[in-house]
Enzyme design. Structure first.
Site, PDB file in Angstrom:
ATOM      1  N   LYS A 161       0.013   8.434 -15.209  1.00 48.51           N
ATOM      2  CA  LYS A 161       0.168   8.685 -13.783  1.00 48.51           C
ATOM      3  C   LYS A 161       1.108   9.859 -13.533  1.00 48.51           C
ATOM      4  O   LYS A 161       0.880  10.676 -12.647  1.00 48.51           O
ATOM      5  CB  LYS A 161       0.668   7.417 -13.093  1.00 48.51           C
ATOM      6  CG  LYS A 161      -0.355   6.285 -13.114  1.00 48.51           C
ATOM      7  CD  LYS A 161       0.201   5.023 -12.515  1.00 48.51           C
ATOM      8  CE  LYS A 161      -0.849   3.918 -12.444  1.00 48.51           C
ATOM      9  NZ  LYS A 161      -1.389   3.556 -13.752  1.00 48.51           N
ATOM     10  N   GLU A 185       7.526   6.596  -6.192  1.00 48.04           N
ATOM     11  CA  GLU A 185       6.856   7.303  -5.104  1.00 48.04           C
ATOM     12  C   GLU A 185       7.343   6.776  -3.755  1.00 48.04           C
ATOM     13  O   GLU A 185       7.797   5.633  -3.654  1.00 48.04           O
ATOM     14  CB  GLU A 185       5.340   7.086  -5.170  1.00 48.04           C
ATOM     15  CG  GLU A 185       4.671   7.689  -6.373  1.00 48.04           C
ATOM     16  CD  GLU A 185       3.194   7.360  -6.413  1.00 48.04           C
ATOM     17  OE1 GLU A 185       2.477   8.066  -7.136  1.00 48.04           O
ATOM     18  OE2 GLU A 185       2.756   6.413  -5.734  1.00 48.04           O
ATOM     19  N   HIS A 207      -0.429  -5.725  -5.083  1.00 51.76           N
ATOM     20  CA  HIS A 207      -0.972  -4.434  -5.549  1.00 51.76           C
ATOM     21  C   HIS A 207      -2.208  -4.611  -6.417  1.00 51.76           C
ATOM     22  O   HIS A 207      -2.629  -3.672  -7.088  1.00 51.76           O
ATOM     23  CB  HIS A 207       0.086  -3.618  -6.314  1.00 51.76           C
ATOM     24  CG  HIS A 207       1.390  -3.541  -5.608  1.00 51.76           C
ATOM     25  ND1 HIS A 207       1.561  -2.848  -4.432  1.00 51.76           N
ATOM     26  CD2 HIS A 207       2.596  -4.107  -5.875  1.00 51.76           C
ATOM     27  CE1 HIS A 207       2.809  -2.971  -4.018  1.00 51.76           C
ATOM     28  NE2 HIS A 207       3.457  -3.741  -4.870  1.00 51.76           N
ATOM     29  N   ARG A 209     -11.268   5.141 -17.097  1.00 49.05           N
ATOM     30  CA  ARG A 209     -12.082   4.044 -17.625  1.00 49.05           C
ATOM     31  C   ARG A 209     -12.994   3.542 -16.524  1.00 49.05           C
ATOM     32  O   ARG A 209     -12.924   3.993 -15.379  1.00 49.05           O
ATOM     33  CB  ARG A 209     -11.169   2.896 -18.063  1.00 49.05           C
ATOM     34  CG  ARG A 209     -10.233   2.442 -16.936  1.00 49.05           C
ATOM     35  CD  ARG A 209      -9.477   1.185 -17.243  1.00 49.05           C
ATOM     36  NE  ARG A 209      -8.396   0.917 -16.307  1.00 49.05           N
ATOM     37  CZ  ARG A 209      -8.539   0.321 -15.136  1.00 49.05           C
ATOM     38  NH1 ARG A 209      -9.742  -0.055 -14.726  1.00 49.05           N
ATOM     39  NH2 ARG A 209      -7.495   0.107 -14.356  1.00 49.05           N
TER      40      ARG A 209
END
Length: 668
Positions: free
Chosen positions: A124, A208, A243, A299
């Protein structure tokens, strides 16, 4: 490395995964004429994917790190069985660049991107740096390599709270925490690192800015080794819990045609930055006005079937053809969007207990047959055991229809017609969720489930006269099945009497409620049932196993009934009901465990002890943390008091019901 060596035709495919995705890949591989090899742990002996494959190899003990995450053992399994290719599925090693590289070095085709592409886009942090350079809009955040707590804390303070602490190497909500103040940050970092390390073998984090009221939009992309790269429209996965996606649909009901083309073009640009090969997903978050890149999953995604149903494309087949070295069968202009699809993830978990995973043997499983517009991708079946070692997803139910409204209604009917016993599932929760008016109106965000949780998990409705009569019919039907083993006799015809009329009293209890009594009267006249002085005419006829038609006061209604000892599960037109049959000859007793004992709700590993013996605790204060099914569960004080004893330590593997700690009431 020469791409002709990385992507070439093969005849034997090893699926380096388990459960639903392994079953899904095996089905398509067999349809394409490939020989299939399954791998499994000791906990998965006899699992559905093991029995479906042509061959199967035991990897090792139940723990994923000793089996499904052990690269050397997976490579050795491929070597032993002559497998020329490996499909990683999702989760486990699917985004592990070291595994992709090990396959390449062993001369095995990896069905997915190269290790280099995976490193660039699968991280990420790395992918965000790449996207920033390419001019793709990003959520403000820290994506650096330095990982000490002081640097992460400084970054969070610069970004401004609330922030999202997030594992760099994985997904599925693991290693992810919302932090709303600086006081919460240190504990969140420690917990997220520990969970990320356990799930992905990598504890690196990124931070973030947390986008309030966000929507989750993602684009399915796929590329081949000849330079062709396509987008297959977008999915919306806004309905999430912790999440982790719960409901996914395609296309997004939020985007118009212009926005759809813009986000798909951005996704192709993102994947094109590394000349991507294979299936992948570019994920974005939207604040209602702008769309920001958040990550790429290198993926196949859990939710890929909704894309398959709106495009008519088998994504696993396309993955395998790309791995063969073939060109993609279509170009961008040939891909058409048709109708709407929506998917629900069916989990073995208890929504009434904060979605605690449920383990055990599945004693019964009924669901509608696959048909045009309804698809069930399952990794379990009746008699299989759900273990505490892995993700608790049992199946996915996917519905397609020309319109979103009709797709939601079809999915709801499918969920309402599904019954799984032996473990607790989230099926009633899913049915309540997709029936919610705000879901129908698409006035939702990623926090919707948490806000509406109480409404989505109501207490079970009280059993009425219909359910009590259905319970009697279920017990009588069970007795009739037993009687079939006896030579034919008029006594087997229930209600037949040579003379007179008899009575039989049944008692039932729902939860901790009072007993309800039902009096059956039978003999020469038609059977009747009396409840609270009201008498009803009564008859039933078995339609098939676990279901029958009940006629009450000349009204016929279908009933699903499953019996396990004295426990009855009923599904009627009024909903689902759990009843306990109070056997007058059973000598029943209930054993109570004092609330002062902190018990392990499921088998798991103690990963943190958060309070010391003698500590004064407020109600709800954290005492210890268990890792269960790769997710952390914090056990808390049931009331204010003193921590009298801690009977475990970090690293202990504990069984369900084990006493872990004891709290002494404060006496106030």
């Amino acid at each position: 490395m020469d791409r002709s060596k990385l992507y070439r035709r093969f005849r034997t495919l090893l699926i380096a995964n388990r459960g639903e995705i392994a079953v899904r890949v095996i089905r398509t591989a067999k349809r394409m004429g490939l020989r299939t090899v399954a791998v499994y742990s000791e906990a998965d002996r006899g699992a559905m994917h093991v029995e479906m494959a042509d061959e199967a190899v035991l990897l090792g003990p139940a723990r994923a790190r000793d089996s499904y995450l052990d690269i050397a053992r997976v490579i050795e399994a491929a070597r032993k069985t002559g497998a020329e290719a490996v499909h990683p599925g999702y989760g486990f090693l699917s985004e592990n660049a070291e595994f992709a590289q090990a396959c390449a070095e062993a001369g095995i085709v990896f069905v997915g991107p190269t290790a280099e592409m995976m490193t660039a886009m699968g991280s990420k942090s790395g992918s965000k740096a790449l996207m920033e350079k390419a001019g793709v809009p990003l959520v403000p955040g820290y994506h650096g390599e330095a990982q000490d707590e002081a640097i992460l804390a400084n970054a969070a303070n610069k970004i401004g709270f609330p922030v999202l602490v997030k594992a760099s190497a994985g997904g599925g909500g693991r290693g992810m925490r919302i932090v709303r103040s600086a006081d919460e940050l240190s504990a969140a970092i420690v917990s997220a690192k520990r969970e990320a390390k356990a799930a992905f073998g990598d504890d690196r984090l990124l931070i973030e800015k947390f986008v309030d009221n966000p929507r989750h939009i993602e684009v399915q992309i796929i590329g081949d080794s000849h330079g062709n790269l396509l987008s297959l429209f977008e999915r919306e996965c806004t309905l999430q819990r912790r999440h982790q996606k719960v409901i996914e649909e395609a296309p997004s009901p939020t985007l118009n045609a212009t926005q759809r083309e813009a986000v798909c073009a951005a996704a192709r640009k993102a994947a094109g930055a590394v000349n991507y090969v294979g299936a992948g997903t570019i994920e974005f978050v939207s604040d209602g006005k702008d769309v920001f890149f958040i990550e790429m999953n290198t993926r196949l995604q859990v939710e890929h079937p909704v894309t398959e149903l709106i495009t008519g494309i088998d994504l696993v087949e396309w993955q395998l053809r790309v791995a063969f070295g073939e060109k993609l069968p279509l170009n961008q202009d040939q891909i058409r969007l048709n109708g709407h699809a929506i998917e629900a993830r069916i989990y073995a978990e208890n929504p009434a207990r904060n979605f605690m995973p449920s383990v055990g043997k599945i004693s019964a499983w009924r669901h509608p047959e696959d048909s045009e517009g309804l698809r069930i991708d399952a990794g379990y079946r009746a008699t299989d055991t759900v273990s505490p070692y892995y993700d608790a997803m049992l199946a996915k139910m996917i519905a397609w229809a020309p319109t979103r409204r009709d797709a939601i209604e079809r999915l709801n009917r499918g969920l309402q017609g599904t019954d799984i016993r032996g473990v607790i599932t989230n099926i009633p929760f899913l049915a309540a969720l997709i029936s919610h008016p705000q879901v129908a109106a698409n006035t939702i965000d990623t926090g919707f489930i948490e806000r509406e949780l109480e409404a989505l998990t109501p207490a079970p409705p009280p059993a009425g006269e219909l359910e009590l009569c259905a319970a009697v019919a279920a017990l009588l039907g069970g007795e009739a099945e037993v009687a079939k083993a006896v030579a034919h006799s008029p006594w087997q015809s229930f209600g037949w009497m040579p003379v007179g009329r008899r009575e039989r009293v049944f008692s039932f209890r729902q939860g901790h409620g009072a007993e309800r009594k039902v009096t059956l009267r039978y003999g020469k006249a038609p059977m009747t049932l009396a409840i609270d002085r009201r008498e009803h005419t009564f008859a039933f006829s078995r339609a098939e196993r676990d279901s029958f038609d009940l006629t009450l006061d000349n009204v016929r209604t279908p009933v699903v009934a499953m019996i396990d000892g004295h426990e009855l599960y009923l599904r009627t037109r009024n909903g689902r009901f759990e009843l306990h049959w109070v056997d007058p000859f059973g000598g029943e007793t209930e054993e109570q465990t004092g609330e002062d004992k902190i018990m392990a709700p499921l088998p798991g590993t103690v990963v943190a002890v958060l309070a010391q013996e003698g500590a004064k605790l407020d109600k709800g204060a954290p005492i210890l943390t268990l890792e269960v099914m790769k997710m952390e569960q914090t056990l808390r004080a049931p009331f204010a008091g003193v921590l009298k004893a801690v009977r475990c330590k970090v690293g202990d593997i504990v069984q369900e019901g084990a006493e872990l700690a004891e709290v002494e009431p404060s006496g106030e």
